[in-house]
Design an enzyme around this catalytic site. Structure first.
Site: not given
Ligand code: NDP
Length: 446
Positions: A125, A165
């Protein structure tokens, strides 16, 4: 150093201040007591001592020039944790909360997740404390180019294959790939999550969310149930949340929430295809805040600064970030009739929350199993790149479904074998661990 609690003490002592890493290691070690008892050769080969230590950690300065001509400096990381079963594989996260301990937790989880996918991928990562929010496209491009200018010497299609991510989507992968290609003078599958027309796989954007929903369907099927007609809460509104919502809708469930770091929207009528298309445009093109949803759909409510867990639901899909469900949130979900939690995000449930779910007989799909669909399709992207072919949407989706079923079955069966039926945490941890541990023994003390 023999018993699991001694190893945990060692982790805390050697990695001070890295609370998320401690939490992730503890969750895995808590599941492994039974295996270590039954298979003492893991101890003889010091597998636990070795598996908690990253093979390599790379940290570097990332200088870049903002639109005003001022030099900014961020910190870049890549944690290459374990390559026993394949090249390091795992996403890059750009978010101001990124520090070494956070990426060590994510890379550690990735080892077991990747092992569960049935594909040959090690765990890694990386990322940066750079915040893409509020930056222009040109600033994001200059940052990505500077980040890759150091990272490129450490990665490669048979060494380490990063993906996206939080904060790293298609735009960032494009800039990162462009700079890698320029520096290495090679067009190779060194990143996954690429755009369709230059080496990406169909279904990769959808894979994590779709996979988390497929996993939920499998869990429900063990009780003769399905998503049809279920009220579902989803947190986040990024990549994982969007496609989780889409698949729930396809399978007849009703999605009533999405969120971002400012708050939650609650739409009791359900977020259908048209409303989701609005969210996708809002988040992926305009890069705006989720609160705008209620301006467009005034019957919905915006819960400022809140997460969705107080909204009554039968199924919850945490898809935003780590530790977003506390023990109290979990109790609220259970009291409101929640019967399933499928983790699209990594480690979104705090340890107290997991305890509540397991004690309340909630079907609980831990992230390393439930969200493994993303990295699984990344693995399929690597396979297509290596053969210079591309599979159809239907073919990739079918392979994803098959992999999610295998992960579910493997976790379910392993939990049962170790005397904890229905406990997918124990099942996923043990099943993911044993494959990697056996490979480490085969390969000697490296
Ligand atoms: P994105 O950046 O596309 O979206 C993240 C979302 O989560 C946004 O809505 C963001 O809101 C919110 N968010 C992020 N950090 C925080 C925080 N500290 N507090 C509250 N809301 C938060 O990321 P992904 O959708 O790709 O990832 C989401 C989760 O899924 C993560 O845990 C990631 O590690 C996990 N994941 C992702 C994969 C992938 O293929 N993308 C694979 C496996 C797991 P805002 O815009 O306000 O920051």
């Amino acid at each position: 150093m023999s018993c699991v609690s001694d190893i945990m003490d060692l982790v805390v002592k050697r990695n001070p201040g890295e609370s998320e890493f401690h939490q992730a290691v503890k969750e895995v070690l808590d599941s492994l007591g039974l295996v270590i008892e039954q298979r003492p050769h893991y101890q003889e080969h010091q597998i636990l001592e070795r598996i908690i230590e990253p093979e390599r950690v790379i940290m570097f300065r990332v200088p870049w020039v903002d639109d005003r001509g001022k030099i900014q400096v961020n910190r870049g990381f890549r944690v290459e944790f374990n390559s026993a079963i394949g090249p390091y594989k795992g996403g890059l996260r750009f978010h101001p909360t990124v520090y070494l301990g956070l990426l060590k937790f994510l890379a550690f989880e990735q080892i077991f997740k990747n092992s569960l996918t049935t594909l040959s991928m090690g765990g890694g990562k990386g990322g940066s404390d750079f915040d893409p929010k509020g930056k222009s496209d040109n600033e994001v491009m200059r940052f990505c180019q500077s980040f890759m200018t150091e990272l490129f010497r450490h990665i490669g299609p048979a060494t380490d294959v990063p993906a996206g991510d939080v904060g790293v989507g298609g735009r960032e992968i494009g800039y990162l790939f462009g700079q890698y290609k320029r520096l290495s003078n090679e067009f190779t599958g060194v990143l996954t999550g690429k755009a369709r027309h230059w080496g990406g796989s169909l279904i990769r954007p959808e894979a994590t969310g779709y996979g988390a929903v497929y996993f939920a369907q499998e869990m429900l099927a063990t009780r003769g149930d399905s998503l049809e007609g279920k009220v579902c809460t989803v947190s986040g509104s990024g990549n994982v949340a969007q496609y989780t919502a889409e698949k729930i809708h396809h399978l007849g469930g009703k999605v009533v929430s999405l969120s971002d770091s400012n708050g939650t929207i609650h739409d009791p009528d359900g977020i259908d295809e048209e409303r989701l298309a609005f969210v996708m445009e809002l988040k992926n093109i305009r890069r705006a805040r989720i609160r705008e949803y209620v301006e467009r759909h005034p019957h919905a409510e915006f819960l400022e600064g809140k997460r969705p867990w107080s909204i009554p639901c039968q199924c919850a899909f945490p898809s935003a970030t780590e530790n977003e469900i506390s023990g109290r949130d979990a109790q609220t979900l259970v009291d409101n009739g929640c019967l399933l939690v499928s983790e699209g995000a990594n480690m979104p449930s705090q340890p107290d929350a997991i305890r509540v779910f397991l004690e309340s007989d909630v079907l609980f799909g831990p992230g390393k199993a439930a969200n493994a669909g993303g990295v699984a399709v990344s693995g399929l992207e690597m396979a297509q790149n290596a053969q210079f072919i591309s599979w159809t949407r239907e073919e990739v989706d079918q392979r994803l479904l098959t992999i999610m079923r295998q992960i579910h079955e493997n976790s379910r069966r392993t939990a049962e074998e170790y005397g904890c039926p229905g406990n997918y945490v124990i099942g996923a941890n043990i099943a993911g661990f044993t494959k990697v541990a056996d490979a480490m023994i085969d390969q000697g003390a490296v």
